[in-house]
Motif scaffolding. Structure first.
Motif, PDB file in Angstrom:
ATOM      1  N   SER A   2       0.839  -1.186   0.000  1.00 17.55           N
ATOM      2  CA  SER A   2       0.000   0.000   0.000  1.00 17.55           C
ATOM      3  C   SER A   2       0.881   1.246   0.000  1.00 17.55           C
ATOM      4  N   VAL A   3       0.413   2.263  -0.698  1.00 19.69           N
ATOM      5  CA  VAL A   3       1.154   3.522  -0.793  1.00 19.69           C
ATOM      6  C   VAL A   3       0.502   4.535   0.137  1.00 19.69           C
ATOM      7  N   ASP A   4       1.318   5.223   0.943  1.00 19.47           N
ATOM      8  CA  ASP A   4       0.781   6.275   1.803  1.00 19.47           C
ATOM      9  C   ASP A   4       1.129   7.642   1.220  1.00 19.47           C
ATOM     10  N   ALA A   5       0.657   8.696   1.863  1.00 23.52           N
ATOM     11  CA  ALA A   5       0.847  10.055   1.355  1.00 23.52           C
ATOM     12  C   ALA A   5       2.319  10.434   1.292  1.00 23.52           C
ATOM     13  N   ASP A   6       3.107   9.996   2.280  1.00 27.05           N
ATOM     14  CA  ASP A   6       4.538  10.317   2.264  1.00 27.05           C
ATOM     15  C   ASP A   6       5.233   9.665   1.075  1.00 27.05           C
ATOM     16  N   THR A   7       4.829   8.444   0.741  1.00 26.69           N
ATOM     17  CA  THR A   7       5.420   7.744  -0.405  1.00 26.69           C
ATOM     18  C   THR A   7       5.057   8.462  -1.703  1.00 26.69           C
ATOM     19  N   VAL A   8       3.827   8.961  -1.808  1.00 22.00           N
ATOM     20  CA  VAL A   8       3.418   9.711  -2.997  1.00 22.00           C
ATOM     21  C   VAL A   8       4.283  10.959  -3.144  1.00 22.00           C
ATOM     22  N   ARG A   9       4.499  11.665  -2.042  1.00 19.54           N
ATOM     23  CA  ARG A   9       5.338  12.867  -2.096  1.00 19.54           C
ATOM     24  C   ARG A   9       6.765  12.519  -2.504  1.00 19.54           C
ATOM     25  N   ALA A  12       6.866  11.729  -6.229  1.00 22.90           N
ATOM     26  CA  ALA A  12       6.768  12.974  -6.995  1.00 22.90           C
ATOM     27  C   ALA A  12       8.097  13.721  -6.962  1.00 22.90           C
ATOM     28  N   HIS A  13       8.744  13.726  -5.807  1.00 23.80           N
ATOM     29  CA  HIS A  13      10.044  14.403  -5.697  1.00 23.80           C
ATOM     30  C   HIS A  13      11.085  13.717  -6.576  1.00 23.80           C
ATOM     31  N   LEU A  14      11.144  12.384  -6.525  1.00 23.23           N
ATOM     32  CA  LEU A  14      12.121  11.644  -7.326  1.00 23.23           C
ATOM     33  C   LEU A  14      11.861  11.809  -8.818  1.00 23.23           C
ATOM     34  N   ALA A  15      10.583  11.934  -9.200  1.00 18.84           N
ATOM     35  CA  ALA A  15      10.230  12.103 -10.607  1.00 18.84           C
ATOM     36  C   ALA A  15      10.308  13.571 -11.031  1.00 18.84           C
ATOM     37  N   ARG A  16      10.666  14.445 -10.095  1.00 14.05           N
ATOM     38  CA  ARG A  16      10.761  15.882 -10.361  1.00 14.05           C
ATOM     39  C   ARG A  16       9.423  16.443 -10.855  1.00 14.05           C
ATOM     40  N   ILE A  17       8.346  15.980 -10.195  1.00 15.98           N
ATOM     41  CA  ILE A  17       7.000  16.433 -10.524  1.00 15.98           C
ATOM     42  C   ILE A  17       6.493  17.272  -9.364  1.00 15.98           C
ATOM     43  N   LYS A  18       6.039  18.478  -9.669  1.00 21.39           N
ATOM     44  CA  LYS A  18       5.453  19.331  -8.637  1.00 21.39           C
ATOM     45  C   LYS A  18       4.020  18.856  -8.417  1.00 21.39           C
ATOM     46  N   LEU A  19       3.760  18.322  -7.246  1.00 25.93           N
ATOM     47  CA  LEU A  19       2.448  17.764  -6.935  1.00 25.93           C
ATOM     48  C   LEU A  19       1.810  18.594  -5.828  1.00 25.93           C
ATOM     49  N   PRO A  20       0.750  19.348  -6.152  1.00 25.81           N
ATOM     50  CA  PRO A  20       0.073  20.140  -5.115  1.00 25.81           C
ATOM     51  C   PRO A  20      -0.490  19.234  -4.024  1.00 25.81           C
ATOM     52  N   GLU A  21      -0.582  19.765  -2.834  1.00 25.92           N
ATOM     53  CA  GLU A  21      -1.034  18.962  -1.683  1.00 25.92           C
ATOM     54  C   GLU A  21      -2.436  18.392  -1.903  1.00 25.92           C
ATOM     55  N   ARG A  23      -3.594  17.174  -4.529  1.00 25.35           N
ATOM     56  CA  ARG A  23      -3.532  16.040  -5.467  1.00 25.35           C
ATOM     57  C   ARG A  23      -2.886  14.804  -4.857  1.00 25.35           C
ATOM     58  N   VAL A  24      -2.382  14.921  -3.605  1.00 23.55           N
ATOM     59  CA  VAL A  24      -1.686  13.785  -2.977  1.00 23.55           C
ATOM     60  C   VAL A  24      -2.656  12.637  -2.716  1.00 23.55           C
TER      61      VAL A  24
END
Length: 95
Positions: A2-9, A12-21, A23-24
């Motif tokens: 399972s993926v949690d919110a911290d993993t999503v962030r 996104a950071h590793l993929a260099r994608i700016k993800l607004p909060e 959209r998490v």
């Protein structure tokens, strides 16, 4: 898994994608759905299925291995900054 919110962030950071909060949470749901589908694929019995590389059968056309060009060493090296003994010369990097 399972993926949690911290993993999503982190993803996104590793993929260099700016993800607004805002959209998490939706992204967390989407990633968990994708991982669920992958887990379902792991449950499929493929013991009697031959591995394939393509959907349709392909065969390569064979040809004679012939030299079709060549004897252009001077032309190739004409743009080299410093040709040496018929090769490209490069600076020494290892002592």
């Amino acid at each position: 898994m399972s993926v949690d919110a911290d993993t999503v962030r982190k993803i996104a950071h590793l993929a260099r994608i700016k993800l607004p909060e805002e959209r998490v949470e939706p992204m967390k749901s989407e990633l968990n759905n994708i991982l669920g589908w992958v887990e379902q694929l792991g449950e499929v019995d493929t013991s009697g299925v031959e591995p394939t590389t393509a959907v349709i059968a392909n065969s390569l056309r064979w040809r004679e291995d012939e030299i079709t060009d060549g004897d252009v060493q001077e032309k190739v090296l004409a743009n080299a900054p410093k040709p040496m003994h018929g090769f490209f010369a490069v600076p020494k990097v290892i002592e």
